[in-house]
Design a protein around this motif. Sequence first.
Motif, PDB file in Angstrom:
ATOM      1  N   UNK A  38       0.371  -1.407   0.139  1.00 26.50           N
ATOM      2  CA  UNK A  38      -0.362   0.117   0.077  1.00 26.50           C
ATOM      3  C   UNK A  38       1.073   1.218   0.266  1.00 26.50           C
ATOM      4  N   UNK A  39       0.347   2.167  -1.086  1.00 20.89           N
ATOM      5  CA  UNK A  39       0.951   3.695  -0.545  1.00 20.89           C
ATOM      6  C   UNK A  39      -0.191   5.271   0.066  1.00 20.89           C
ATOM      7  N   UNK A  40       0.957   5.198   0.926  1.00 16.34           N
ATOM      8  CA  UNK A  40      -0.268   6.837   1.289  1.00 16.34           C
ATOM      9  C   UNK A  40       0.767   7.987   1.771  1.00 16.34           C
ATOM     10  N   UNK A  41      -0.183   8.871   0.912  1.00 10.59           N
ATOM     11  CA  UNK A  41       0.047  10.396   0.633  1.00 10.59           C
ATOM     12  C   UNK A  41      -0.162  11.093   2.104  1.00 10.59           C
ATOM     13  N   UNK A  42       0.912  11.596   2.993  1.00 12.60           N
ATOM     14  CA  UNK A  42      -0.025  12.467   4.419  1.00 12.60           C
ATOM     15  C   UNK A  42       0.499  13.422   4.536  1.00 12.60           C
ATOM     16  N   UNK A  43      -1.049  14.001   4.650  1.00  8.62           N
ATOM     17  CA  UNK A  43      -0.590  15.463   5.405  1.00  8.62           C
ATOM     18  C   UNK A  43      -0.572  15.710   6.502  1.00  8.62           C
ATOM     19  N   UNK A  44       0.136  16.528   7.402  1.00  4.29           N
ATOM     20  CA  UNK A  44       0.083  16.993   8.894  1.00  4.29           C
ATOM     21  C   UNK A  44       0.271  17.972   8.683  1.00  4.29           C
ATOM     22  N   UNK A  45       0.505  18.432   9.819  1.00  3.81           N
ATOM     23  CA  UNK A  45       0.354  19.640  10.816  1.00  3.81           C
ATOM     24  C   UNK A  45       1.286  21.294   9.690  1.00  3.81           C
ATOM     25  N   UNK A  46       0.628  21.925  10.360  1.00  4.45           N
ATOM     26  CA  UNK A  46       1.527  23.915   9.621  1.00  4.45           C
ATOM     27  C   UNK A  46       3.419  23.548  10.714  1.00  4.45           C
ATOM     28  N   UNK A  47       4.064  23.821  10.148  1.00  2.00           N
ATOM     29  CA  UNK A  47       5.141  24.496  11.126  1.00  2.00           C
ATOM     30  C   UNK A  47       5.936  25.161  11.113  1.00  2.00           C
ATOM     31  N   UNK A  48       6.728  25.888  11.190  1.00  5.38           N
ATOM     32  CA  UNK A  48       7.314  26.528  10.897  1.00  5.38           C
ATOM     33  C   UNK A  48       7.814  27.028   9.160  1.00  5.38           C
ATOM     34  N   UNK A  49       7.069  28.057   8.652  1.00  4.65           N
ATOM     35  CA  UNK A  49       7.527  28.014   7.278  1.00  4.65           C
ATOM     36  C   UNK A  49       7.967  27.270   6.412  1.00  4.65           C
ATOM     37  N   UNK A  50       6.905  25.480   6.772  1.00  9.67           N
ATOM     38  CA  UNK A  50       6.437  24.717   6.454  1.00  9.67           C
ATOM     39  C   UNK A  50       5.363  23.944   6.440  1.00  9.67           C
ATOM     40  N   UNK A  51       4.392  22.599   5.680  1.00  9.07           N
ATOM     41  CA  UNK A  51       3.961  22.252   5.553  1.00  9.07           C
ATOM     42  C   UNK A  51       3.932  20.893   5.902  1.00  9.07           C
ATOM     43  N   UNK A  52       3.922  19.541   6.568  1.00  8.22           N
ATOM     44  CA  UNK A  52       4.720  18.434   6.841  1.00  8.22           C
ATOM     45  C   UNK A  52       4.272  17.611   5.857  1.00  8.22           C
ATOM     46  N   UNK A  53       4.429  17.150   4.592  1.00  5.67           N
ATOM     47  CA  UNK A  53       3.837  16.185   4.206  1.00  5.67           C
ATOM     48  C   UNK A  53       4.545  14.904   4.578  1.00  5.67           C
ATOM     49  N   UNK A  54       4.090  13.617   4.367  1.00  2.00           N
ATOM     50  CA  UNK A  54       5.389  11.961   4.713  1.00  2.00           C
ATOM     51  C   UNK A  54       4.397  11.447   2.906  1.00  2.00           C
ATOM     52  N   UNK A  55       4.717  10.509   2.270  1.00  2.00           N
ATOM     53  CA  UNK A  55       5.071   9.421   1.893  1.00  2.00           C
ATOM     54  C   UNK A  55       4.983   7.996   2.759  1.00  2.00           C
ATOM     55  N   UNK A  56       3.776   7.317   2.923  1.00  2.00           N
ATOM     56  CA  UNK A  56       3.867   5.876   3.713  1.00  2.00           C
ATOM     57  C   UNK A  56       3.745   4.815   2.526  1.00  2.00           C
ATOM     58  N   UNK A  57       4.936   4.025   2.484  1.00  2.00           N
ATOM     59  CA  UNK A  57       4.655   2.371   1.896  1.00  2.00           C
ATOM     60  C   UNK A  57       4.894   0.932   2.007  1.00  2.00           C
ATOM     61  N   UNK A  58       4.235   1.040   2.504  1.00  2.00           N
ATOM     62  CA  UNK A  58       3.959  -0.274   3.294  1.00  2.00           C
ATOM     63  C   UNK A  58       4.425  -1.600   1.998  1.00  2.00           C
ATOM     64  N   UNK A  59       5.225  -2.495   2.516  1.00  2.00           N
ATOM     65  CA  UNK A  59       6.874  -3.664   1.804  1.00  2.00           C
ATOM     66  C   UNK A  59       6.485  -4.872   2.551  1.00  2.00           C
ATOM     67  N   UNK A  60       5.931  -5.772   1.637  1.00  2.00           N
ATOM     68  CA  UNK A  60       6.440  -7.616   2.880  1.00  2.00           C
ATOM     69  C   UNK A  60       7.385  -7.510   3.900  1.00  2.00           C
ATOM     70  N   UNK A  61       8.717  -6.937   3.154  1.00  2.00           N
ATOM     71  CA  UNK A  61       9.898  -6.469   3.943  1.00  2.00           C
ATOM     72  C   UNK A  61      10.775  -5.719   3.627  1.00  2.00           C
TER      73      UNK A  61
END
Length: 106
Positions: A38-61
């Motif tokens: 599975x793949x997800x692109x996550x939008x997180x909180x706003x910080x000082x001068x940016x918004x945090x995002x994370x790509x999240x990929x689940x692998x079997x191993x």
Amino acid sequence: MSFIAMNRFRILPGKEETFETIWKSRESRLKELKGFREFRLLKGPEGEGHTLYSSHVVWDSREDFEAWTKSEQFRDAHKNAGNSGTKDVMAGPPQFEGFETVLHES
């Protein structure tokens, strides 16, 4: 059990929609690879001068993830990194984090 590969992105204010569009319009070939879950692109909180995002990929191993990093699909996905417009929307390079699952409940 499984391996989660994450990249954190600090996105400049006002560039969030551009960043999301780049990801939504990319050609993903992850499904072609053994062990991809599975793949997800996550939008997180706003910080000082940016918004945090994370790509999240689940692998079997971890081995499946490492095979991805050596694959033609990986090279294709990253051949235009920095030229695809992400350089102008990011506040610095992405930060990679890899995690082995030690407990999973569903």
